[in-house]
Design an enzyme around this catalytic site. Sequence first.
Site, short mmCIF file in Angstrom:
data_model
loop_
_atom_site.label_atom_id
_atom_site.label_comp_id
_atom_site.label_asym_id
_atom_site.label_seq_id
_atom_site.Cartn_x
_atom_site.Cartn_y
_atom_site.Cartn_z
N TRP A 1 0.82 -1.22 0.00
CA TRP A 1 0.00 0.00 0.00
C TRP A 1 0.84 1.26 0.00
O TRP A 1 0.40 2.30 -0.49
CB TRP A 1 -1.02 -0.04 1.15
N ASP B 1 -1.32 6.51 6.41
CA ASP B 1 -2.43 5.66 5.99
C ASP B 1 -2.71 4.67 7.12
O ASP B 1 -1.94 3.74 7.36
CB ASP B 1 -2.03 4.92 4.70
N LYS C 1 -12.30 -1.88 7.13
CA LYS C 1 -11.62 -2.83 8.02
C LYS C 1 -12.14 -2.66 9.44
O LYS C 1 -12.84 -3.51 9.96
CB LYS C 1 -10.10 -2.65 7.97
N1 PMP Z 1 -4.29 1.42 2.19
C1 PMP Z 1 -4.35 0.29 2.90
C2 PMP Z 1 -3.44 0.11 4.08
C3 PMP Z 1 -5.27 -0.71 2.54
O1 PMP Z 1 -5.33 -1.85 3.24
C4 PMP Z 1 -6.12 -0.50 1.43
C5 PMP Z 1 -7.16 -1.52 1.01
N2 PMP Z 1 -6.99 -2.79 1.41
C6 PMP Z 1 -6.00 0.69 0.72
C7 PMP Z 1 -5.08 1.64 1.13
C8 PMP Z 1 -6.86 0.97 -0.47
O2 PMP Z 1 -8.15 1.23 -0.02
P1 PMP Z 1 -9.40 1.43 -0.98
O3 PMP Z 1 -9.63 0.13 -1.64
O4 PMP Z 1 -10.48 1.85 -0.02
O5 PMP Z 1 -9.08 2.50 -1.95
#
Ligand code: PMP
Length: 361
Positions: free
Chosen positions: A102, A172, A196
Site C-alpha cells: 500500500w 495511511d 476494516k
Molecule cells: N491502504 C491500505 C493500508 C489498505 O489496506 C487498502 C485496502 N486494502 C488501501 C489503502 C486501499 O483502499 P481502498 O480500496 O479503499 O481505496
Amino acid sequence: MTRAFNFSAGPAALPEEVLRQAQAEMLEWNGVGASIVEISHRSADFMAVAAQAEADLRTLVGIPDDYAVLFLGGGATTQQALVPLNFASPGQRVDYVVTGHWGKTAVRQAKPYVDVNIAADGGAGGFRDIPPVSQWRLSRDAAYVHVTANETIHGIEFRDMPDVGNVPLVADFSSSIASEPIDVSRYGVIYAGAQKNLGPVGIAVVIIRRDLLERAGQPRADIFDYRSHAARDSMLNTPPTWNWYMAGLMFKWMLAQGGVEAFAKLSQAKSALVYDAIDGSGGFYRNDVAAAVRSRMNIPFFLASEELDARFVSEAKKAGLLALKGHKAVGGIRASLYNAVPLEAAQALVAFMADFQKRNG
Ligand code: PMP
C-alpha cells in the site's frame, strides 16, 4: 446458515450487534417513515447522525479540536491522490516510506503531481522489516512524509512511529485505525478507508491538522479540495449516507466495548495466539516478518507448498473459518483480526491450525 468466523482483510467482518441494529432500522428509521438511505443528506435527521458520528470518532480516536474530520467517498486510494494535490505544490519534493504494497500504491497515486523521494523502501528485503529511521533519506524541503501505519498485505505495522521533525507526517491508517491509542497530534494527516475497522466499504475518514488546510496545493476542482469539503462539513456533494450511518454505529459499538484501550488489549491477545501458533509449529507454519514490526491486524503465513496452502484454506472454510486465502501479491494464508473479530475466532483458528498440522505434518 450460521455466521462463520470471518478473517477477511476487507471488506471485513462487522459486529453482529451493529448488523442487527441496521437490519432493525432498514425499513423505517427513527420515526421518519423511510429508511436512512431514502432521506436527504441535508435533512436535520441525517445531519444529526453525521454530526454524532464525527463526535463519536473524535472521542474514540482522541482527535484534538485543531484537526478537521472529513467523511468522504472514494476510499483510501483516492486520498492517496488527494494528499499530494492538497498539501504539495506542483512538482514539490515529498518523502515516502514504503513498507509494503500500500505504500507502493500511495507512491503511484502521488507521482503524477509531485517529486517523490523514496526515503526508505523495505522492498529489497522482501518487506519483512521496516528500515530503521536512522537509514531514512528524508529531504529537508519535503512537503510531507508519507507512511503506511499497517501494511494489510505484508502484515507489517509500525509499533513506534518514528519522529520526522517538523515536516508533517501523513499516515495511511486504513487497516489499524481505532485498534489502539494513538497520539493524533504527532500527525499532520491521518486517512483510513472504512472497510476494516470502521464499517462497510464506501467511505473514508480523513483527519487533517487545520493549518495544513491553508496550503495552496495544486490546481484542482473543488471536489478534490479538502478545504472545500471541510468548509461544507463533507457535504459538498451527496455523501455516502448509508456508510456514514454504519460507521456511526461502529463508533458507538467500539466506545461501548471500552474504546481503543480495550481493542489494543484484544488485538494483542488475538495476534499473540496466532503468532505463537505459527512460531510453535516447528516450521510447519511460517511468518517471516521481524517480530518487532509484526502486524496485530493482518497475519500472513505460509505452509510448505502452495498445494498445502490451498488445502488449508479450503478445509478451514468447511470448518467455518472464512476468507483465509492470502492476497495474490504474496500468496499463502492471511488471517485478519480487526476489531469486530472476537477472541473466539482467533482461538478457533489456532485450534484448527493444530489439528491441520496433526493431519498433514
Ligand atoms: N491502504 C491500505 C493500508 C489498505 O489496506 C487498502 C485496502 N486494502 C488501501 C489503502 C486501499 O483502499 P481502498 O480500496 O479503499 O481505496
